[in-house]
Design a protein around this motif. Sequence first.
Motif, PDB file in Angstrom:
ATOM      1  N   PHE A   1     -19.073 -12.539 -49.690  1.00  0.00           N
ATOM      2  CA  PHE A   1     -17.928 -12.372 -48.805  1.00  0.00           C
ATOM      3  C   PHE A   1     -18.312 -11.866 -47.419  1.00  0.00           C
ATOM      4  CE2 PHE A   1     -13.488 -12.697 -50.559  1.00  0.00           C
ATOM      5  CZ  PHE A   1     -13.835 -13.559 -51.585  1.00  0.00           C
ATOM      6  N   VAL A   2     -19.552 -11.438 -47.249  1.00  0.00           N
ATOM      7  CA  VAL A   2     -20.022 -11.000 -45.936  1.00  0.00           C
ATOM      8  C   VAL A   2     -21.191 -11.898 -45.523  1.00  0.00           C
ATOM      9  CG1 VAL A   2     -20.903  -9.077 -44.561  1.00  0.00           C
ATOM     10  CG2 VAL A   2     -19.343  -8.624 -46.461  1.00  0.00           C
ATOM     11  N   ARG A   3     -20.988 -12.738 -44.534  1.00  0.00           N
ATOM     12  CA  ARG A   3     -22.014 -13.665 -44.036  1.00  0.00           C
ATOM     13  C   ARG A   3     -22.394 -14.747 -45.037  1.00  0.00           C
ATOM     14  NH1 ARG A   3     -24.772 -12.974 -39.444  1.00  0.00           N
ATOM     15  NH2 ARG A   3     -23.975 -11.273 -38.193  1.00  0.00           N
ATOM     16  N   GLY A   4     -21.629 -14.911 -46.091  1.00  0.00           N
ATOM     17  CA  GLY A   4     -21.966 -15.913 -47.093  1.00  0.00           C
ATOM     18  C   GLY A   4     -23.012 -15.396 -48.068  1.00  0.00           C
ATOM     19  N   CYS A   5     -23.330 -16.208 -49.063  1.00  0.00           N
ATOM     20  CA  CYS A   5     -24.261 -15.801 -50.130  1.00  0.00           C
ATOM     21  C   CYS A   5     -25.699 -15.923 -49.623  1.00  0.00           C
ATOM     22  CB  CYS A   5     -24.070 -16.675 -51.358  1.00  0.00           C
ATOM     23  SG  CYS A   5     -22.348 -16.881 -51.875  1.00  0.00           S
ATOM     24  N   ASP A   6     -26.115 -14.935 -48.835  1.00  0.00           N
ATOM     25  CA  ASP A   6     -27.427 -15.022 -48.173  1.00  0.00           C
ATOM     26  C   ASP A   6     -28.321 -13.830 -48.475  1.00  0.00           C
ATOM     27  OD1 ASP A   6     -26.121 -13.035 -46.766  1.00  0.00           O
ATOM     28  OD2 ASP A   6     -26.752 -13.754 -44.793  1.00  0.00           O
ATOM     29  N   GLY A   7     -27.951 -13.007 -49.456  1.00  0.00           N
ATOM     30  CA  GLY A   7     -28.785 -11.866 -49.819  1.00  0.00           C
ATOM     31  C   GLY A   7     -28.783 -10.741 -48.805  1.00  0.00           C
ATOM     32  N   SER A   8     -27.870 -10.793 -47.822  1.00  0.00           N
ATOM     33  CA  SER A   8     -27.884  -9.765 -46.768  1.00  0.00           C
ATOM     34  C   SER A   8     -27.444  -8.402 -47.285  1.00  0.00           C
ATOM     35  CB  SER A   8     -27.011 -10.194 -45.585  1.00  0.00           C
ATOM     36  OG  SER A   8     -25.700 -10.523 -45.995  1.00  0.00           O
ATOM     37  N   VAL A   9     -26.731  -8.351 -48.414  1.00  0.00           N
ATOM     38  CA  VAL A   9     -26.316  -7.077 -48.985  1.00  0.00           C
ATOM     39  C   VAL A   9     -27.505  -6.276 -49.508  1.00  0.00           C
ATOM     40  CG1 VAL A   9     -25.974  -7.888 -51.362  1.00  0.00           C
ATOM     41  CG2 VAL A   9     -24.560  -6.017 -50.478  1.00  0.00           C
ATOM     42  N   LEU A  10     -28.643  -6.942 -49.691  1.00  0.00           N
ATOM     43  CA  LEU A  10     -29.826  -6.296 -50.271  1.00  0.00           C
ATOM     44  C   LEU A  10     -30.711  -5.621 -49.229  1.00  0.00           C
ATOM     45  CD1 LEU A  10     -30.810  -9.249 -52.651  1.00  0.00           C
ATOM     46  CD2 LEU A  10     -29.529  -7.189 -53.282  1.00  0.00           C
TER      47      LEU A  10
ATOM     48  N   ARG B   1     -20.483  -7.609 -59.186  1.00  0.00           N
ATOM     49  CA  ARG B   1     -19.784  -7.194 -57.967  1.00  0.00           C
ATOM     50  C   ARG B   1     -20.684  -7.338 -56.742  1.00  0.00           C
ATOM     51  NH1 ARG B   1     -18.755  -1.284 -56.245  1.00  0.00           N
ATOM     52  NH2 ARG B   1     -17.199  -1.453 -54.594  1.00  0.00           N
ATOM     53  N   MET B   2     -21.979  -7.061 -56.892  1.00  0.00           N
ATOM     54  CA  MET B   2     -22.902  -7.176 -55.775  1.00  0.00           C
ATOM     55  C   MET B   2     -22.967  -8.613 -55.253  1.00  0.00           C
ATOM     56  SD  MET B   2     -26.950  -6.147 -55.598  1.00  0.00           S
ATOM     57  CE  MET B   2     -26.669  -4.500 -56.280  1.00  0.00           C
ATOM     58  N   HIS B   3     -22.956  -9.573 -56.171  1.00  0.00           N
ATOM     59  CA  HIS B   3     -22.959 -10.986 -55.782  1.00  0.00           C
ATOM     60  C   HIS B   3     -21.698 -11.314 -54.987  1.00  0.00           C
ATOM     61  CE1 HIS B   3     -23.632 -15.224 -55.815  1.00  0.00           C
ATOM     62  NE2 HIS B   3     -22.894 -15.504 -56.867  1.00  0.00           N
ATOM     63  N   PHE B   4     -20.556 -10.823 -55.457  1.00  0.00           N
ATOM     64  CA  PHE B   4     -19.277 -11.021 -54.760  1.00  0.00           C
ATOM     65  C   PHE B   4     -19.344 -10.418 -53.356  1.00  0.00           C
ATOM     66  CE2 PHE B   4     -15.174  -9.185 -53.558  1.00  0.00           C
ATOM     67  CZ  PHE B   4     -14.323 -10.268 -53.657  1.00  0.00           C
ATOM     68  N   HIS B   5     -19.839  -9.193 -53.262  1.00  0.00           N
ATOM     69  CA  HIS B   5     -19.904  -8.510 -51.961  1.00  0.00           C
ATOM     70  C   HIS B   5     -20.897  -9.198 -51.031  1.00  0.00           C
ATOM     71  CE1 HIS B   5     -17.825  -4.414 -52.660  1.00  0.00           C
ATOM     72  NE2 HIS B   5     -17.316  -5.321 -53.480  1.00  0.00           N
ATOM     73  N   ASP B   6     -21.941  -9.773 -51.583  1.00  0.00           N
ATOM     74  CA  ASP B   6     -22.891 -10.515 -50.760  1.00  0.00           C
ATOM     75  C   ASP B   6     -22.222 -11.758 -50.174  1.00  0.00           C
ATOM     76  OD1 ASP B   6     -25.425 -11.223 -49.618  1.00  0.00           O
ATOM     77  OD2 ASP B   6     -25.737 -12.636 -51.267  1.00  0.00           O
TER      78      ASP B   6
ATOM     79  N   GLU C   1     -19.458  -5.211 -40.733  1.00  0.00           N
ATOM     80  CA  GLU C   1     -18.875  -6.469 -41.197  1.00  0.00           C
ATOM     81  C   GLU C   1     -18.294  -6.354 -42.598  1.00  0.00           C
ATOM     82  OE1 GLU C   1     -21.380  -9.695 -38.508  1.00  0.00           O
ATOM     83  OE2 GLU C   1     -21.816  -9.554 -40.661  1.00  0.00           O
ATOM     84  N   THR C   2     -18.686  -5.330 -43.345  1.00  0.00           N
ATOM     85  CA  THR C   2     -18.124  -5.159 -44.686  1.00  0.00           C
ATOM     86  C   THR C   2     -16.652  -4.773 -44.618  1.00  0.00           C
ATOM     87  OG1 THR C   2     -18.761  -2.806 -44.822  1.00  0.00           O
ATOM     88  CG2 THR C   2     -20.375  -4.427 -45.563  1.00  0.00           C
ATOM     89  N   LEU C   3     -16.277  -4.053 -43.605  1.00  0.00           N
ATOM     90  CA  LEU C   3     -14.899  -3.559 -43.493  1.00  0.00           C
ATOM     91  C   LEU C   3     -13.902  -4.671 -43.232  1.00  0.00           C
ATOM     92  CD1 LEU C   3     -15.598  -0.353 -41.359  1.00  0.00           C
ATOM     93  CD2 LEU C   3     -15.043  -0.446 -43.799  1.00  0.00           C
ATOM     94  N   VAL C   4     -14.318  -5.710 -42.545  1.00  0.00           N
ATOM     95  CA  VAL C   4     -13.386  -6.781 -42.184  1.00  0.00           C
ATOM     96  C   VAL C   4     -13.461  -7.967 -43.143  1.00  0.00           C
ATOM     97  CG1 VAL C   4     -13.332  -6.174 -39.751  1.00  0.00           C
ATOM     98  CG2 VAL C   4     -15.070  -7.762 -40.558  1.00  0.00           C
ATOM     99  N   ASN C   5     -14.437  -7.987 -44.035  1.00  0.00           N
ATOM    100  CA  ASN C   5     -14.605  -9.133 -44.930  1.00  0.00           C
ATOM    101  C   ASN C   5     -14.340  -8.843 -46.404  1.00  0.00           C
ATOM    102  OD1 ASN C   5     -15.781 -11.614 -43.409  1.00  0.00           O
ATOM    103  ND2 ASN C   5     -16.904  -9.871 -42.555  1.00  0.00           N
ATOM    104  N   LEU C   6     -14.467  -7.590 -46.817  1.00  0.00           N
ATOM    105  CA  LEU C   6     -14.280  -7.250 -48.226  1.00  0.00           C
ATOM    106  C   LEU C   6     -12.885  -6.688 -48.460  1.00  0.00           C
ATOM    107  CD1 LEU C   6     -17.765  -5.617 -48.870  1.00  0.00           C
ATOM    108  CD2 LEU C   6     -16.945  -7.788 -49.809  1.00  0.00           C
TER     109      LEU C   6
END
Length: 325
Positions: free
Chosen positions: A69-78, A62-67, A157-162
């Motif tokens: 969907f917000v700014r692309g797969c760029d590790g920003s969720v971490l 799920r963390m990979h998915f959430h990463d 940005e999580t609210l509008v992308n996830l």
Amino acid sequence: MASSTKLFSLTLLFLGIITLCNAQSLSLKYYSKTCPKVESIVKKETDKIMAVAPTLAAPLLRMHFHDCFVRGCDGSVLINSTTTNQAEKDGFPNLSLRGYGSIDRVKTAVEKEFPGVVSCADILALVARDATLALNPKAFWPVPLGRRDGRVSLANETLVNLPPPFFNITQLKAVFASKNLTSMDLVVLSGSHTIGTSHCSSFTNRLYNFTGRGDSDPSLDPNYAARLRTRCSPTDQTTLVEMDPGSFKTFDEDYYTLVAKRRGLFTSDSALLADDETRAYVLRQARTKGSTFLNDFAKSMVKMGKIGVITGSQGEVRRRCAFVN
């Protein structure tokens, strides 16, 4: 108005071209010279983690998915929040994420062998795959590598992308389309709900006073709704419920059998029956022996893993995943 619409369409097309070009620069052999053992290191550490905490597979996937969907797969969720910035991991949709320590553990192992070479975004993508593999050795997909880490992480940005669990099929398809994913990708990736748990608060709206008349969601099997009410009170914020009862540690197509029986936990699960294409896929997987789900999931995961990637000289390779360099 017409010119504004045309400009907006051209902007979306331009962004889509950039995303496609970046995605095409990913490669299965990206680290063949700079870090040839990266996949074996990641898998070894992930297997150790899964051996003692198999329930982490769902959160890591799920963390990979959430990463992505917000700014692309760029590790920003971490990235951690600071006194001046609330980061993605502290956005409301991500408050239930866990497994950050596992990513840090894998990153440390990779850094020990090849410092400053492998991005956190790539490590997250590999860990998501290997954690899933630990539950089902047939659940493999190739992970093209070469993502760079982003430097920006914004909670709002999580609210509008996830997509939240209460979205209907129209809303779900729109969110996925905005990421260049199809209705087929939507129904296939929803199959990840075959593992993991959810807090009652994500679905109790379906159980109590759904239409204001003390009823439950009519799209939910009434016997299943009654069973859920024995687990979750209207105000329960802490109890965890399996998304795929009896199978939440096994990665397979059983999720579709539940959805076909109107026993999908979330509104977004039931929504898959409200569209011709997604409903047909659900029913096919639920009824057919020798399901195509694992092959389909592999294709959609590779596609998802390319969303909005930054490559080349863009971004950075973070030494510690929670902090920009």
